[in-house]
Design an enzyme around this catalytic site. Structure first.
Site, short mmCIF file in Angstrom:
data_model
loop_
_atom_site.label_atom_id
_atom_site.label_comp_id
_atom_site.label_asym_id
_atom_site.label_seq_id
_atom_site.Cartn_x
_atom_site.Cartn_y
_atom_site.Cartn_z
N ASP A 66 0.88 -1.00 -0.14
CA ASP A 66 0.00 -0.02 0.23
C ASP A 66 0.89 1.32 0.08
O ASP A 66 2.05 1.28 0.15
CB ASP A 66 -0.93 -0.01 1.40
CG ASP A 66 -0.26 -0.48 2.44
OD1 ASP A 66 0.90 -0.34 2.73
OD2 ASP A 66 -0.96 -0.87 3.56
N ASP A 135 -7.54 -3.33 14.40
CA ASP A 135 -8.90 -3.68 13.93
C ASP A 135 -8.88 -4.61 12.75
O ASP A 135 -9.98 -4.91 12.30
CB ASP A 135 -9.29 -2.22 13.22
CG ASP A 135 -8.61 -1.73 12.05
OD1 ASP A 135 -7.70 -2.62 11.46
OD2 ASP A 135 -9.11 -0.86 11.42
N HIS A 137 -7.24 -5.21 10.05
CA HIS A 137 -6.77 -5.01 8.49
C HIS A 137 -5.41 -5.61 8.27
O HIS A 137 -4.72 -5.93 9.11
CB HIS A 137 -6.87 -3.36 8.48
CG HIS A 137 -5.52 -2.54 8.89
ND1 HIS A 137 -5.70 -1.30 9.82
CD2 HIS A 137 -4.08 -2.66 8.81
CE1 HIS A 137 -4.71 -0.94 10.20
NE2 HIS A 137 -3.46 -1.89 9.66
N GLU A 142 -9.71 -2.19 5.45
CA GLU A 142 -10.13 -1.88 6.83
C GLU A 142 -11.35 -2.89 7.01
O GLU A 142 -11.79 -3.47 5.96
CB GLU A 142 -10.59 -0.33 7.12
CG GLU A 142 -9.39 0.61 6.97
CD GLU A 142 -8.36 0.61 8.34
OE1 GLU A 142 -8.61 -0.38 9.10
OE2 GLU A 142 -7.97 1.60 8.47
#
Ligand code: PGA
Length: 246
Positions: A66, A135, A137, A142
């Protein structure tokens, strides 16, 4: 999925580097790289082994997971700079063999599609290194991201912005809120996955990923239905698991 639990960070880095070294010896040509803090000790160990003449990345191509959208080109926290500084500049990767999504494109959606095409044209990723966010990811996928998603533009969750503010002098407003990320579907197409998880702050999410539903609510859960996935974690991160190490 194989789960390896090691005492602490140095042993996790060694086990992860062992796997990458073994794959390099057996012909790995395309390596997927993750940024973030977790893989840094693994990269440091690979640099050490490179300097000792044990591993070479000559002829290997790398694809980052990313990249932030909105940072000035060359900003020290953009991921193509981070990976260079933490890893690739210290081994024998050719500089242009290390690829990342073009977050500076005037058309980020087109850049996303081009990145998927570039990965495909390289023959696909042989081994993808992954971290996990608190979380759940992977990359910047996400919770809620479809499990068949391709590389795309995404908004960062508030928790991710807060977590990443440590790289921006603790200033939350300095953290970009958008990114280009390989999709969950893109990541799942890698022939092998290596998820590295360390620290007590990841214990809850690791338990969710490995023991909960395989579902978009926890994108990292997809490691469990991948044909060749290895999860390497330390004791602190394993605290929420019922213990069935190999
Ligand atoms: P970290 O990030 O390794 O810095 O904890 C992991 C991630 O957000 O994927």
């Amino acid at each position: 999925m194989r789960l390896l639990i090691r005492p602490g960070v140095p042993e996790v880095a060694e086990a992860a580097a062992d796997l990458i070294e073994e794959r390099l010896r057996s012909g790995l040509r395309v390596l997927g790289l993750a940024t973030g803090s977790t893989p840094v000790p693994t990269y440091t160990e690979l640099i050490r082994r490179h300097r000792a003449g044990r591993v070479s990345f000559s002829g290997v191509r790398a694809f980052l997971l990313d990249e932030y959208i909105g940072l000035p080109d060359g900003h020290p926290e953009c991921y193509r700079e981070v990976i260079r500084r933490d890893f690739t500049a210290h081994v024998d990767f050719d500089d242009d063999a290390v690829r990342s999504p073009d977050a500076w494109s005037a058309d980020p959606d087109a850049a996303a599609a081009e990145y998927d095409a570039e990965i495909r044209a390289a023959g696909g990723v042989d081994l993808q290194v992954l971290g996990i966010g608190r979380d759940g990811h992977i990359g910047f996928n996400e919770p809620g991201t479809p499990l068949d998603s391709r590389t795309h533009v995404t908004d960062l969750a508030d928790e991710t912005v807060v977590d990443n503010s440590r790289f921006f002098g603790g200033v939350r407003d300095s953290v970009p809120t958008r990114a280009l990320t390989q999709g969950v579907g893109t990541i799942r197409e890698a022939r092998s996955l290596l998820l590295v998880v360390t620290g007590a702050a990841k214990a809850t999410v690791l338990a969710n990923a490995l023991r909960g539903e395989i579902a978009p609510g926890c994108p990292a859960s997809v490691v469990r239905d991948h044909p060749d996935a290895v999860v390497i974690c330390d004791e602190a991160a394993a605290a929420g698991l019922d213990r069935t190490p190999d």
